[in-house]
Structures are given as C-alpha cells and as structure tokens.
Design an enzyme around this catalytic site. Structure first.
Site, PDB file in Angstrom:
ATOM      1  NE  ARG A   1       2.975  -0.388  -4.158  1.00 27.91           N
ATOM      2  CZ  ARG A   1       2.875  -0.801  -2.887  1.00 27.91           C
ATOM      3  NH1 ARG A   1       2.466   0.039  -1.952  1.00 27.91           N
ATOM      4  NH2 ARG A   1       3.196  -2.032  -2.549  1.00 27.91           N
TER       5      ARG A   1
ATOM      6  CD  GLU B   1       4.993 -12.781  -0.735  1.00 25.49           C
ATOM      7  OE1 GLU B   1       4.028 -13.017  -1.479  1.00 25.49           O
ATOM      8  OE2 GLU B   1       5.463 -11.658  -0.589  1.00 25.49           O
TER       9      GLU B   1
ATOM     10  CE  LYS C   1       7.468 -11.916  -3.409  1.00 21.15           C
ATOM     11  NZ  LYS C   1       6.765 -11.315  -4.540  1.00 21.15           N
TER      12      LYS C   1
ATOM     13  CB  SER D   1      11.985  -5.259  -2.706  1.00 22.87           C
ATOM     14  OG  SER D   1      10.698  -4.937  -3.151  1.00 22.87           O
ATOM     15  N   GLY D   2      10.233  -6.311  -0.043  1.00 20.46           N
ATOM     16  CA  GLY D   2       9.725  -6.240   1.328  1.00 20.46           C
ATOM     17  C   GLY D   2       9.757  -4.869   1.988  1.00 20.46           C
ATOM     18  N   GLY D   3       9.621  -3.810   1.188  1.00 23.17           N
ATOM     19  CA  GLY D   3       9.584  -2.482   1.778  1.00 23.17           C
ATOM     20  C   GLY D   3      10.949  -1.807   1.835  1.00 23.17           C
TER      21      GLY D   3
ATOM     22  NE  ARG E   1       6.623  -2.855  -1.247  1.00 20.42           N
ATOM     23  CZ  ARG E   1       6.395  -3.206   0.013  1.00 20.42           C
ATOM     24  NH1 ARG E   1       6.075  -2.278   0.887  1.00 20.42           N
ATOM     25  NH2 ARG E   1       6.496  -4.464   0.391  1.00 20.42           N
TER      26      ARG E   1
HETATM   27  C1  5MM Z   1       5.691  -8.453   0.159  1.00 20.68           C
HETATM   28  O1  5MM Z   1       5.163  -7.937  -1.013  1.00 20.68           O
HETATM   29  C2  5MM Z   1       5.303  -8.758  -2.186  1.00 20.68           C
HETATM   30  C3  5MM Z   1       6.548  -8.425  -2.919  1.00 20.68           C
HETATM   31  O2  5MM Z   1       6.523  -7.064  -3.233  1.00 20.68           O
HETATM   32  P1  5MM Z   1       7.673  -6.136  -2.650  1.00 20.68           P
HETATM   33  O3  5MM Z   1       8.901  -6.528  -3.419  1.00 20.68           O
HETATM   34  O4  5MM Z   1       7.158  -4.763  -2.968  1.00 20.68           O
HETATM   35  O5  5MM Z   1       7.790  -6.398  -1.187  1.00 20.68           O
HETATM   36  C4  5MM Z   1       4.113  -8.504  -3.124  1.00 20.68           C
HETATM   37  O6  5MM Z   1       3.957  -9.549  -4.062  1.00 20.68           O
HETATM   38  C5  5MM Z   1       2.912  -8.374  -2.269  1.00 20.68           C
HETATM   39  O7  5MM Z   1       2.572  -9.632  -1.748  1.00 20.68           O
HETATM   40  C6  5MM Z   1       1.758  -7.809  -3.025  1.00 20.68           C
HETATM   41  O8  5MM Z   1       2.097  -6.647  -3.705  1.00 20.68           O
HETATM   42  C7  5MM Z   1       0.761  -7.527  -1.910  1.00 20.68           C
HETATM   43  O9  5MM Z   1      -0.351  -7.016  -2.407  1.00 20.68           O
HETATM   44  P2  5MM Z   1      -1.544  -6.795  -1.355  1.00 20.68           P
HETATM   45  O10 5MM Z   1      -2.259  -5.663  -1.945  1.00 20.68           O
HETATM   46  O11 5MM Z   1      -2.311  -8.069  -1.317  1.00 20.68           O
HETATM   47  O12 5MM Z   1      -0.917  -6.460  -0.027  1.00 20.68           O
END
Ligand code: 5MM
Length: 345
Positions: free
Chosen positions: A33, A177, A219, A261-263, A295
């Site tokens: 990031r 999650e 989640k 948000s998952g990407g 994100r």
């Molecule tokens: C799926 O990602 C989770 C939610 O974030 P988004 O809204 O960006 O999708 C997020 O909590 C994620 O699990 C962590 O950022 C993952 O961190 P690492 O570094 O363990 O992949």
C-alpha cells in the site's frame, strides 16, 4: 463465557449509522500500500499513516471499532500515547486480527488455508490485556473452473469456528471472515454458488463447535461478479442476490453482517452497500448490515496523504468523507451527489 458482555460489544460494533474500519493490513500488505503512494514502509511511516486515520476528528460518529494488526496494537502515537488509547478516548473499540496469514493447502492446487491456531489461546489473552475487545480471522477461497473444493471449504470453516470458540472463551467478540475472492473472470452465479457452499459449512461448524451466534459477527464478501468478468452484475443484482442468499442461511440470532469491500473500488463498495441496505430493509433482514472496510475507506485518504506530513489535514478530510458516505450507504441514504461534498470542504 460472559455472553452478555460479548453480545453488548457485538451490538455496539454494528450500532445504527456505524461500521468498522479494517486497518489490520499485515506488514507485507502495508508495504504494498505504501509503495503504491511512493512511501517507504518503515515502522514510523506505518504508525504515522494509521495515527492520521485514528485522530480524524468526527470519524468516531461513523466508526464503531478498528481492527488493528499486531504491530499497531503495541504502537504509540508520536506524542507517546498508545494508539489503543487514542481510539478508546473517542469511544472507538479496538480489535485485533489474529490469523497468521495464508499458506498453500496441501494436496489442493491453487487453494489456500489460514494459519494461526497454534498458541492462539495465549495470544488472545495477551490481546485482551492490551485493550482488544474483538478479533478477526480471515479464510479465503479462490474461484476457478474446479475450485473451491469441498476440502478447502471444510478446512476454512473448521478453522474459523475453532478460532471463534477460542475468542469467545477469551471474552473477545469474534468476527468470522469467510471470503470468496473476487479475482478472476467468473460470473456472479459462480460467486453466489461458492459463497453459499462456504457460508453453509461455516454455520454448520460454528454450531458443532458451540459458538454463541449472538456474540459474534460475520464479515463476508458481497455476491459480486469476478473482477475481470465481461458483464459485471450491477448494484441492484448484487444486493438482491446477497440479501436473498443470507436470508436462506444466516440465523437471526447473529447481530450483524459487516461486509468487506473485498477489492472493489470505493465507489462500488459504497453503491453496492447502499443497494444492500435498501434490499435488507425491504426484506426486513433480522441482522444489521454494515461495513468493515479496509480499502473501501482507506484508498482515498492513503492517496491523499502520499506519505507527506503536510497532507495530514487534507487526508483526514478525505477519510472523514469516505466514512460519511459509507455510513450513509449503510443507512440506505447515500446519493452520488454526496461525492461533491469533499470538493466543498
Ligand atoms: C478482505 O480484506 C479485509 C477487508 O479489507 P477490504 O475492505 O480492503 O477488503 C481486511 O481486513 C483484510 O483481511 C486485511 O487487510 C488483510 O491483511 P493481510 O495483510 O493479512 O492480507
């Protein structure tokens, strides 16, 4: 297990108008990031960036809790105040990611398993001492022509339930999650099929392992088309499929669904959440439907900050804006015209 306390925390996390900020990127992810904005991934930069988010005045109107990473829960702000206390002072609940990332699932090409169960009971006790009141564990399923396999689904669900039971024992609300990854060219039906298989197994395992559903949160991913699918489902379809699927599977005892948000782009994450809120209200969904975005809340403030202390105020305005519009979406009150508000501040 103090189920009353777990239930109260879970309900606070999904309180009306509020949702969760996922700031639990592990060091490798955070490095990517920071690299994307031309900043170096030092411990100080990671701290400065997160402190900027956590000190955004007004964000606590929209953010009930923050998921932290191991490094962050131990870090102090530039003035020496622990970051956990910075959050607590605003009534924001600190949480912690406790999985130890993904590894190849043996005997299953292209599939992954989550690690981190070894020593988890002890780590949970320490995190509670450090101020955490909720936790998060992510399982991930890739989608391909012959995957996810039932083997990968079982392993993912089993791990999530093992973690959730241990978290509740430690007095921490587990956020469970299970993610069907958006990467790929698959259509929305395929995402729905994989999400259904995964969620069914997750709730079966949660029951087997005696997890109290009223003291946890889910989640999940939204039911969306793969990121490179030729004809991507629009918000209305995403919402109808997601809500209808959840009504078939998720027991009403659970207080809330906190979407990743998952990407998705932050715009898509907002628009889809808005449509889900409307569909959920229409169907009288028994759980709160809100956000636990990484994100989706951070993309704009991260780019605005760009690693420069001179940009902190501007980046905080950008973060507050994303929090406001995402909260509006969660209430079914988002309008694209709200995006112009940022330009006006
Ligand atoms: C799926 O990602 C989770 C939610 O974030 P988004 O809204 O960006 O999708 C997020 O909590 C994620 O699990 C962590 O950022 C993952 O961190 P690492 O570094 O363990 O992949």
């Amino acid at each position: 297990m103090d189920i009353q306390a777990l239930r109260a925390t879970a309900q606070q996390l999904v309180a009306p108008a509020k949702g969760i900020l996922a700031a639990d990127e592990s060091t490798g992810t955070m490095a990517r990031r920071l690299e994307s904005i031309g900043a170096e991934s030092t411990e100080e930069n990671r701290r400065d960036y997160r402190e900027m988010l956590f000190r955004t005045v007004g964000a606590s109107d929209y953010v009930s809790g923050v998921i932290l990473y191991d490094e962050t829960i131990r870090q102090k702000a530039a003035d020496g105040t622990p970051l956990v206390e910075v959050l607590q002072a605003q009534g924001v609940i600190p949480g912690i990611k406790v999985d130890a990332g993904l590894t190849a699932l043996p005997g299953a090409e292209g599939e992954l398993a989550t690690q981190g169960l070894d020593g988890l009971r002890e780590r949970l006790a320490e995190y509670r001492e450090l101020g955490a009141r909720f936790t998060k564990w992510r399982a991930l399923l890739n989608v391909g022509p012959a995957i996810p396999s039932s083997y990968a689904i079982e392993v993912a669900a089993h791990g999530l339930a093992r973690y959730a039971a241990l978290a509740q024992e430690a007095g921490l609300v587990p956020i469970v999650e299970p993610e069907v990854l958006m990467d790929g060219g698959h259509d929305v039906e395929r995402c729905e099929e994989a999400t259904e298989a995964l969620l069914r197994e997750v709730f079966r395992q949660l029951a087997v392992q005696r997890v109290a559903l009223d003291g946890m949160l889910l989640k999940p991913n939204m039911v969306v088309s793969g990121s490179s699918a030729p004809n991507r489902a629009r918000a209305q379809e995403v919402a109808e499929r997601t809500v209808a699927l959840f009504l078939r599977i998720i027991p009403p005892a659970m207080p809330g669904v906190v979407f990743m948000s998952g990407g998705q782009s932050d715009d898509d994450a907002t628009t889809n959440l808005q449509a889900i809120a409307v569909a959920g209200a229409k169907a009288e969904a028994p759980w709160q439907l809100t956000y636990s975005y990484g994100r989706g809340l951070q993309a704009l403030p991260l780019a605005t900050w760009a690693g420069e202390s001179a940009n902190v105020k501007k980046a905080q305005r950008a973060f507050l804006h994303r929090c406001r519009v995402t909260s509006a979406a969660r209430q079914g009150a988002y309008e694209p015209a709200m995006e112009k508000e940022l330009a006006a501040v």
